[in-house]
Design a protein around this motif. Structure first.
Motif, mmCIF file in Angstrom:
data_model
loop_
_atom_site.group_PDB
_atom_site.id
_atom_site.type_symbol
_atom_site.label_atom_id
_atom_site.label_comp_id
_atom_site.label_asym_id
_atom_site.label_seq_id
_atom_site.Cartn_x
_atom_site.Cartn_y
_atom_site.Cartn_z
ATOM 1 N N PRO A 56 0.666 -1.246 -0.007
ATOM 2 C CA PRO A 56 -0.129 0.111 -0.015
ATOM 3 C C PRO A 56 0.862 1.358 -0.038
ATOM 4 O O PRO A 56 0.668 2.345 -0.603
ATOM 5 C CB PRO A 56 -0.632 0.031 1.234
ATOM 6 N N ASP A 57 1.972 1.330 0.941
ATOM 7 C CA ASP A 57 2.730 2.447 0.763
ATOM 8 C C ASP A 57 3.510 2.692 -0.755
ATOM 9 O O ASP A 57 3.658 3.948 -0.892
ATOM 10 C CB ASP A 57 3.940 2.084 1.727
ATOM 11 N N GLU A 58 3.812 1.466 -1.237
ATOM 12 C CA GLU A 58 4.239 1.719 -2.610
ATOM 13 C C GLU A 58 3.291 2.194 -3.731
ATOM 14 O O GLU A 58 3.522 3.199 -4.624
ATOM 15 C CB GLU A 58 4.948 0.449 -3.154
ATOM 16 N N ALA A 59 1.786 1.972 -3.515
ATOM 17 C CA ALA A 59 1.010 2.219 -4.053
ATOM 18 C C ALA A 59 0.675 3.676 -3.885
ATOM 19 O O ALA A 59 0.518 4.568 -5.044
ATOM 20 C CB ALA A 59 -0.495 1.460 -4.371
ATOM 21 N N ARG A 60 0.685 4.173 -2.892
ATOM 22 C CA ARG A 60 0.426 5.543 -2.583
ATOM 23 C C ARG A 60 1.479 6.285 -3.151
ATOM 24 O O ARG A 60 1.405 7.486 -3.711
ATOM 25 C CB ARG A 60 0.387 5.670 -1.234
ATOM 26 N N ARG A 61 2.748 6.105 -2.967
ATOM 27 C CA ARG A 61 3.973 6.671 -3.545
ATOM 28 C C ARG A 61 3.977 6.823 -4.812
ATOM 29 O O ARG A 61 4.097 7.945 -5.641
ATOM 30 C CB ARG A 61 5.289 6.185 -3.178
ATOM 31 N N ALA A 62 3.500 5.951 -5.776
ATOM 32 C CA ALA A 62 3.214 6.036 -7.006
ATOM 33 C C ALA A 62 2.361 6.908 -7.500
ATOM 34 O O ALA A 62 2.579 7.660 -8.563
ATOM 35 C CB ALA A 62 3.077 4.395 -7.647
ATOM 36 N N LYS A 63 1.131 6.898 -6.776
ATOM 37 C CA LYS A 63 0.289 7.782 -7.022
ATOM 38 C C LYS A 63 0.480 9.371 -6.610
ATOM 39 O O LYS A 63 0.345 10.116 -7.546
ATOM 40 C CB LYS A 63 -1.168 7.609 -5.966
ATOM 41 N N CYS A 64 1.345 9.510 -5.784
ATOM 42 C CA CYS A 64 1.766 10.840 -5.499
ATOM 43 C C CYS A 64 2.572 11.454 -6.602
ATOM 44 O O CYS A 64 2.572 12.459 -6.993
ATOM 45 C CB CYS A 64 2.507 10.828 -4.054
ATOM 46 N N GLU A 65 3.608 10.405 -7.087
ATOM 47 C CA GLU A 65 4.274 10.885 -8.029
ATOM 48 C C GLU A 65 3.728 11.105 -9.227
ATOM 49 O O GLU A 65 4.099 11.923 -10.089
ATOM 50 C CB GLU A 65 5.500 9.564 -8.322
ATOM 51 N N ALA A 66 2.499 10.456 -9.570
ATOM 52 C CA ALA A 66 1.928 10.740 -10.802
ATOM 53 C C ALA A 66 1.142 12.301 -10.740
ATOM 54 O O ALA A 66 1.171 12.773 -11.604
ATOM 55 C CB ALA A 66 0.763 9.721 -11.043
ATOM 56 N N LEU A 67 0.519 12.383 -9.547
ATOM 57 C CA LEU A 67 0.022 13.548 -9.358
ATOM 58 C C LEU A 67 1.160 14.851 -9.601
ATOM 59 O O LEU A 67 0.767 15.838 -10.290
ATOM 60 C CB LEU A 67 -0.639 13.741 -7.704
ATOM 61 N N GLU A 68 2.199 14.639 -8.981
ATOM 62 C CA GLU A 68 3.061 15.672 -8.870
ATOM 63 C C GLU A 68 3.576 15.900 -10.276
ATOM 64 O O GLU A 68 3.838 16.787 -10.688
ATOM 65 C CB GLU A 68 4.435 15.102 -8.196
ATOM 66 N N GLU A 69 3.898 14.822 -11.307
ATOM 67 C CA GLU A 69 4.311 14.834 -12.499
ATOM 68 C C GLU A 69 3.090 15.577 -13.371
ATOM 69 O O GLU A 69 3.546 16.570 -14.129
ATOM 70 C CB GLU A 69 4.627 13.506 -12.926
ATOM 71 N N GLN A 70 1.840 15.252 -13.198
ATOM 72 C CA GLN A 70 0.630 15.934 -13.941
ATOM 73 C C GLN A 70 0.873 17.383 -13.477
ATOM 74 O O GLN A 70 0.619 18.418 -14.328
ATOM 75 C CB GLN A 70 -0.513 15.417 -13.637
ATOM 76 N N TYR A 71 0.870 17.730 -12.271
ATOM 77 C CA TYR A 71 0.846 19.090 -11.829
ATOM 78 C C TYR A 71 2.117 20.092 -12.512
ATOM 79 O O TYR A 71 1.791 21.127 -12.864
ATOM 80 C CB TYR A 71 1.199 19.360 -10.264
ATOM 81 N N ASN A 72 3.211 19.323 -12.478
ATOM 82 C CA ASN A 72 4.519 20.036 -13.030
ATOM 83 C C ASN A 72 4.404 20.158 -14.516
ATOM 84 O O ASN A 72 4.964 21.068 -15.242
ATOM 85 C CB ASN A 72 5.764 19.214 -12.612
ATOM 86 N N THR A 73 3.488 19.296 -15.328
ATOM 87 C CA THR A 73 3.395 19.546 -16.768
ATOM 88 C C THR A 73 2.567 20.548 -17.111
ATOM 89 O O THR A 73 2.593 20.876 -18.277
ATOM 90 C CB THR A 73 3.254 18.106 -17.418
ATOM 91 N N LEU A 74 1.660 20.842 -16.275
ATOM 92 C CA LEU A 74 0.664 22.025 -16.801
ATOM 93 C C LEU A 74 1.316 23.297 -16.797
ATOM 94 O O LEU A 74 2.420 23.643 -15.815
ATOM 95 C CB LEU A 74 -0.571 22.032 -15.621
ATOM 96 N N SER A 75 0.783 24.091 -17.616
ATOM 97 C CA SER A 75 1.510 25.408 -17.786
ATOM 98 C C SER A 75 1.142 26.406 -16.508
ATOM 99 O O SER A 75 0.163 26.245 -16.039
ATOM 100 C CB SER A 75 0.702 26.153 -18.927
ATOM 101 N N LYS A 76 1.983 27.203 -16.029
ATOM 102 C CA LYS A 76 1.765 27.938 -14.797
ATOM 103 C C LYS A 76 0.955 29.491 -15.247
ATOM 104 O O LYS A 76 0.522 29.853 -14.183
ATOM 105 C CB LYS A 76 3.307 28.443 -14.228
ATOM 106 N N GLN A 77 0.840 29.578 -16.386
ATOM 107 C CA GLN A 77 -0.008 30.754 -16.960
ATOM 108 C C GLN A 77 -1.401 30.335 -16.683
ATOM 109 O O GLN A 77 -1.781 29.190 -16.907
ATOM 110 C CB GLN A 77 0.233 30.983 -18.379
ATOM 111 N N ARG A 78 -2.147 31.464 -16.276
ATOM 112 C CA ARG A 78 -3.587 31.318 -16.019
ATOM 113 C C ARG A 78 -4.153 31.021 -17.126
ATOM 114 O O ARG A 78 -3.772 32.015 -18.564
ATOM 115 C CB ARG A 78 -3.913 32.666 -15.393
ATOM 116 N N THR A 79 -5.062 30.351 -17.229
ATOM 117 C CA THR A 79 -5.792 30.001 -18.747
ATOM 118 C C THR A 79 -7.360 30.057 -18.198
ATOM 119 O O THR A 79 -7.789 29.914 -17.061
ATOM 120 C CB THR A 79 -5.779 28.398 -18.886
ATOM 121 N N TYR A 80 -8.102 30.570 -19.329
ATOM 122 C CA TYR A 80 -9.694 30.866 -19.025
ATOM 123 C C TYR A 80 -10.309 29.718 -20.109
ATOM 124 O O TYR A 80 -9.798 29.850 -21.192
ATOM 125 C CB TYR A 80 -10.017 32.277 -19.154
ATOM 126 N N GLN A 81 -11.566 29.652 -19.756
ATOM 127 C CA GLN A 81 -12.303 29.112 -20.541
ATOM 128 C C GLN A 81 -13.863 29.299 -20.695
ATOM 129 O O GLN A 81 -14.395 29.841 -19.426
ATOM 130 C CB GLN A 81 -12.305 27.470 -20.468
#
Length: 116
Positions: A56-81
């Motif tokens: 379970p700790d390994e699964a949680r760590r992998a999930k956190c790494e995936a969230l962090e990677e998604q967050y870092n790949t998004l543009s830091k510029q504000r976007t509107y829709q």
């Protein structure tokens, strides 16, 4: 006395069946022989590999790494829709209804909730 074709075909089929039965009589040495002996004795020395239970700790760590990677790949510029039909002013002009994209903020909150 002539032999009919039917009797010849029947004889060949019987001969073929007997040959096939003799060929399948003993599996021979090696793994096939061991399996045959185990089946005859009612034991089974072969067991499937145990299923790997994920840590379970390994699964949680992998999930956190995936969230962090998604967050870092998004543009830091504000976007509107556009979030729906625009609003009409008293002068008759239509002002588009827009909202700030909340994806980056939602990923950040998910990381905080699950990983800190």
């Amino acid at each position: 006395m002539p032999i009919s074709t039917r009797w010849v075909v029947t004889g060949l089929l019987a001969l073929g069946s007997a040959t096939a039965a003799l060929a399948q009589q003993s599996p021979g040495p090696g793994a096939a022989g061991a399996i045959s002996e185990a089946v005859q004795e009612g034991t089974n020395p072969y067991r499937p590999p145990s299923a790997h239970t994920p840590d379970p700790d390994e699964a949680r760590r992998a999930k956190c790494e995936a969230l962090e990677e998604q967050y870092n790949t998004l543009s830091k510029q504000r976007t509107y829709q556009s979030s729906g039909p625009g609003t009409q002013t008293a002068q008759g002009r239509t002002i588009p209804k827009i909202e700030r994209d909340k994806t980056r903020k939602q990923l950040q909150q998910a990381y905080r909730d699950n990983c800190t």
